[in-house]
Design an enzyme around this catalytic site. Structure first.
Site, PDB file in Angstrom:
ATOM      1  N   TYR A 141       0.466  -1.241  -0.413  1.00  0.00           N
ATOM      2  CA  TYR A 141       0.083   0.510  -0.486  1.00  0.00           C
ATOM      3  C   TYR A 141       0.938   1.081   0.347  1.00  0.00           C
ATOM      4  CZ  TYR A 141      -4.306   2.052   0.507  1.00  0.00           C
ATOM      5  OH  TYR A 141      -5.450   3.484   0.362  1.00  0.00           O
ATOM      6  N   LYS A 188      -1.264 -13.430   4.079  1.00  0.00           N
ATOM      7  CA  LYS A 188      -1.480 -14.892   3.164  1.00  0.00           C
ATOM      8  C   LYS A 188       0.022 -15.791   3.052  1.00  0.00           C
ATOM      9  CE  LYS A 188      -3.479 -16.176  -0.867  1.00  0.00           C
ATOM     10  NZ  LYS A 188      -5.079 -17.047  -0.305  1.00  0.00           N
ATOM     11  N   ASP A 221      -8.651 -14.823   2.135  1.00  0.00           N
ATOM     12  CA  ASP A 221      -9.330 -14.997   1.587  1.00  0.00           C
ATOM     13  C   ASP A 221     -10.532 -15.515   2.302  1.00  0.00           C
ATOM     14  OD1 ASP A 221      -7.160 -16.720   1.706  1.00  0.00           O
ATOM     15  OD2 ASP A 221      -7.830 -17.525  -0.247  1.00  0.00           O
ATOM     16  N   ASP A 245      -6.500  -2.525   4.568  1.00  0.00           N
ATOM     17  CA  ASP A 245      -7.595  -1.662   3.587  1.00  0.00           C
ATOM     18  C   ASP A 245      -8.747  -2.116   2.790  1.00  0.00           C
ATOM     19  OD1 ASP A 245      -8.011   0.868   2.192  1.00  0.00           O
ATOM     20  OD2 ASP A 245      -7.682  -0.691   0.396  1.00  0.00           O
ATOM     21  N   ASP A 249     -13.572  -2.022   3.920  1.00  0.00           N
ATOM     22  CA  ASP A 249     -14.291  -1.509   3.183  1.00  0.00           C
ATOM     23  C   ASP A 249     -15.814  -2.277   3.666  1.00  0.00           C
ATOM     24  OD1 ASP A 249     -12.904   0.912   3.022  1.00  0.00           O
ATOM     25  OD2 ASP A 249     -14.063   0.923   0.318  1.00  0.00           O
TER      26      ASP A 249
END
Ligand code: ATP
Length: 352
Positions: A141, A188, A221, A245, A249
């Site tokens: 990011y 991950k 995931d 991030d 959302d």
């Protein structure tokens, strides 16, 4: 009296930050704002979205309430600053957005995002009460990218033990302080064995020092899938910058959308409070944006400076207005405008 640097910002920023002023004033919160120009208007007037006056104000106040600032898509847009770095020497550095510049330059290493249901806010779920801890200083990011020849580009994902440990320690300390019970580390590491592997291992090591808090881990995931199936089973989420991030959302969507999700960026000697949402150009200037996320960000700020009573009063007045349902914005089921919503909260505070 707490002096606070106020960045109204772009898009819906000026509307939602002026709503905050109305509410804080009615609450008699001991806050005095120093408004500074940052964003597109600053770019037009001063040739940079982040003029030195912004940093000069923050150096005095150490507290920032920030509205969203516009970041263009694509191209090679960068925000440049020339100021003393961590070593004290003046240097020129650049970043992909105003928010990232402030987070990096001010050393705001953690982004704290509480996500919970509010009364009468339409949502697919009830009983969601999650705190997201997003590492704020590294990972993809930060936008460390470069073109590799004509048809390729690469981005560098840097993860360090020091930054991972710092954010993990903050998360565990915070959870202990507020009496929460469980942290889920999202990663991950099955594929990104070195980078996410280091984050996971470091966070787990920190977790072992906190026997009162349960530590679990999920591949990011699978975490997303479980968040939409049974969000009420999650408590604290500890994530690297990019996953943090995206999951923020997603989590905002669980409780009614971006209009209701606040945030805090915290560092060793400075803190900046901003909503999860961006500039929302589609609804800017129409007096329809929901000011809740920005008001709740100001509530987080008041809690940070130990003005607990003002914070509690504002949150209660907001919940009372939500419960009555009449004077709320359309994204949460009402028909009122941004300012009318803020004035309804102010009215509750004055009559309390
Ligand atoms: P940016 O590029 O600055 O991130 P964006 O429009 O791409 O802006 P957001 O501002 O985060 O992204 O918002 C996405 C959508 O969510 C908006 O287009 C808007 O419809 C809705 N939204 C965001 N914030 C609010 C709000 N405070 N009140 C109501 N709707 C909102």
């Amino acid at each position: 009296m707490h002096r606070v640097t106020l960045i109204p910002g772009d898009g819906i920023g000026p509307e939602v930050t002026s709503a905050v002023r109305v509410v804080l004033e009615a609450a008699g919160a001991p806050v005095e704002f120093e408004a500074v120009l940052s964003g597109q208007e600053a770019e037009r007037q001063a040739g940079t979205p982040l003029p030195p006056a912004v940093f000069q104000s923050i150096a005095r106040t150490k507290l920032v309430l920030k509205g969203p600032t516009y970041t263009p898509f694509g191209g090679n847009y960068r925000v440049a600053v020339e100021r003393p770095g961590p070593d004290g020497k003046v240097g020129r550095r650049s970043y992909p957005s105003v928010a990232i510049t402030l987070r990096k330059e001010l050393g705001l290493f953690v982004n704290l995002r509480p996500i919970k249901n509010y009364p009468n806010v339409p949502s697919r779920y009830q009983d969601v009460d999650i705190v997201i801890f997003r590492e704020n200083s590294e990972d993809l990011y930060v936008g460390n990218e470069r073109q590799v020849g004509d048809g390729a580009a690469e981005a560098i994902k840097l993860i360090t033990r020091a930054a991972s440990e710092r954010v993990a320690r903050f998360a565990y300390d915070y959870m202990r302080r507020v009496g929460r019970r469980k942290i889920t580390i999202g990663h991950k590491a099955n594929v990104l064995k070195l980078t996410d592997g280091l984050f996971l291992k470091t966070a787990q090591e920190v977790g072992r020092e906190y026997s009162d808090i349960v530590t679990e881990q999920r591949v990011v995931d699978a975490l997303c899938m479980e968040l939409v199936i049974k969000p009420e089973t999650y408590d604290g989420l500890l994530l690297t910058n990019l996953y943090g991030d995206i999951v923020s959302d997603l989590a905002a969507g669980l409780v009614g959308g971006l209009g209701v999700a606040p945030g805090a960026n915290i560092g060793p000697d400075c803190a900046m409070f901003e909503a999860v949402h961006g500039t929302a150009p589609d609804i800017a200037g129409k007096d329809i944006a929901n000011p809740m996320a920005m008001i709740l960000s100001a509530v987080l700020m008041l809690r940070y400076v130990n003005e607990t009573q003002s914070a509690d009063r504002i949150e209660k007045a907001l919940c009372d207005v939500l419960a009555e349902k009449r004077k709320v914005t359309r994204d949460v089921g009402g028909t009122a405008g941004t300012q009318a919503f803020a004035h309804a909260i102010a009215e509750k505070l004055r009559s309390a």
